[in-house]
Design an enzyme around this catalytic site. Structure first.
Site, short mmCIF file in Angstrom:
data_model
loop_
_atom_site.label_atom_id
_atom_site.label_comp_id
_atom_site.label_asym_id
_atom_site.label_seq_id
_atom_site.Cartn_x
_atom_site.Cartn_y
_atom_site.Cartn_z
N TYR A 146 0.86 -1.18 0.00
CA TYR A 146 0.00 0.00 0.00
C TYR A 146 0.90 1.23 0.00
CZ TYR A 146 -4.59 2.03 0.08
OH TYR A 146 -5.74 2.69 -0.30
N HIS A 184 7.40 5.50 0.94
CA HIS A 184 8.06 4.30 0.39
C HIS A 184 8.79 4.64 -0.91
CE1 HIS A 184 4.45 2.34 2.45
NE2 HIS A 184 5.48 1.77 3.06
N SER A 217 1.56 7.59 5.87
CA SER A 217 1.44 6.26 6.45
C SER A 217 0.35 5.52 5.70
CB SER A 217 1.05 6.38 7.93
OG SER A 217 0.53 5.15 8.40
N SER A 218 0.56 4.23 5.51
CA SER A 218 -0.48 3.42 4.84
C SER A 218 -1.76 3.45 5.66
CB SER A 218 0.00 1.98 4.67
OG SER A 218 1.22 1.96 3.97
#
Ligand code: PAF
Length: 289
Positions: free
Chosen positions: A32, A37, A186-187
């Site tokens: 996700y 990332h 954040s996911s």
């Protein structure tokens, strides 16, 4: 970009790509993917010949009742984003590949690093993280591995594990990436409803408040924590898990800010627990004793 699910296929890919003559960067993720990332993947690409991104929602780092089952997943989108950021491989193993029948070995970092902050409210979490990171590093065998400062405690624990076990990999900890309004990426942000999302901005604001005080010369940890707490409680939906100011490298408790510290917060909005942090140094010329 190749999508690979087994270690056997990964080894064949690496042989075919002259692994022995090339540098390999590795970005472990639970998928996700977001800009945080992607910044790690880009950094890995800038500094290595080959880049592998793993996507594995690791069951052993979730306690019963946590969000393992509903952890957000979107593989097709993750493949596309990884490709665009420069990944050569997405390694997406099944649980049985990572923990084959009879897997009975765990890796645990003990001591202050794991017994504070998230280690208190999630007592089995970091053992799951260090175990899976160890397994993934053994599978991929990269030269360099990349983690985000957003999970500051995780990064320090992994640093300790790599050092203690003489693991032959260079650790890179990359800066937090924030939304335009300051919320750390954040996911789990996707869980927030619009009102929770609005109020969640208080995390970064409260951290900035704490930093401001330290830069103004406040050295008393309790005073800074109190100010951060007052700021967070302005958001009526915020339920504080912790606000801590700890020695930046060891995460040991301190009373006075003499050197670099980690200001870390964990706050729940509804069912969603968010974390954020900042490394803060007293400003130059400030009286420290
Ligand atoms: O930070 C994460 O996403 C996870 O904890 C990690 C390091 C990929 C291990 O599952």
């Amino acid at each position: 970009m190749s999508i690979i699910q087994t270690v056997q296929a990964l080894n064949i890919w690496l042989d075919n790509h002259e692994r022995s003559r090339k540098s390999l960067g590795f970005v472990p993720t639970m998928g996700y993917l977001h800009e945080g990332h992607l910044s790690l993947i880009r950094e890995a690409k800038a500094n290595n010949d080959l880049v592998i991104v793993s996507i594995f929602v690791n069951p052993t780092q979730f306690a019963p009742g946590e969000d393992f089952d509903k952890y957000p997943r979107n593989l097709e989108r993750d493949y596309e984003l990884s490709r665009a950021a420069g990944a050569d491989v997405v390694f997406h193993p099944e649980v049985d590949e990572v923990y084959p029948d009879g897997a009975a070995t765990q890796v645990e970092v003990t001591g202050a690093l794991t017994q504070t902050l998230c280690g208190l409210s999630r007592p089995t979490h970091f053992k799951g993280v260090t175990t899976v990171v160890n397994i993934l590093l053994n599978m991929v065998r990269p030269n360099q591995v990349y983690f985000g400062q957003k999970d500051a405690q995780q990064a320090l624990i992994i640093k300790k594990m790599i050092r203690d076990l003489y693991m032959q990999v260079k650790l890179n900890i990359c800066p937090i990436v924030r939304e335009a309004d300051g919320l750390a990426m954040s996911s789990r942000n996707v869980y927030l409803n619009p009102e929770e999302r609005r109020q969640a901005l208080i995390l970064y604001r409260s951290i900035q408040k704490g930093e401001e005080l330290v830069h103004q010369g406040v050295t008393d940890v309790r005073e800074v924590i109190q100010a951060v707490q007052e700021e967070i409680t302005k958001a009526p939906l915020a339920v504080i898990d912790y606000i801590e100011i700890l020695e930046a490298k060891t995460l040991e408790s301190i009373d006075t800010i003499n050197d670099e510290v980690l200001l870390a917060v964990a706050v729940k909005f509804g069912k969603t627990r968010l974390i954020d942090n900042k490394l803060i140094k007293p400003q130059e010329g400030q009286l420290c004793f």
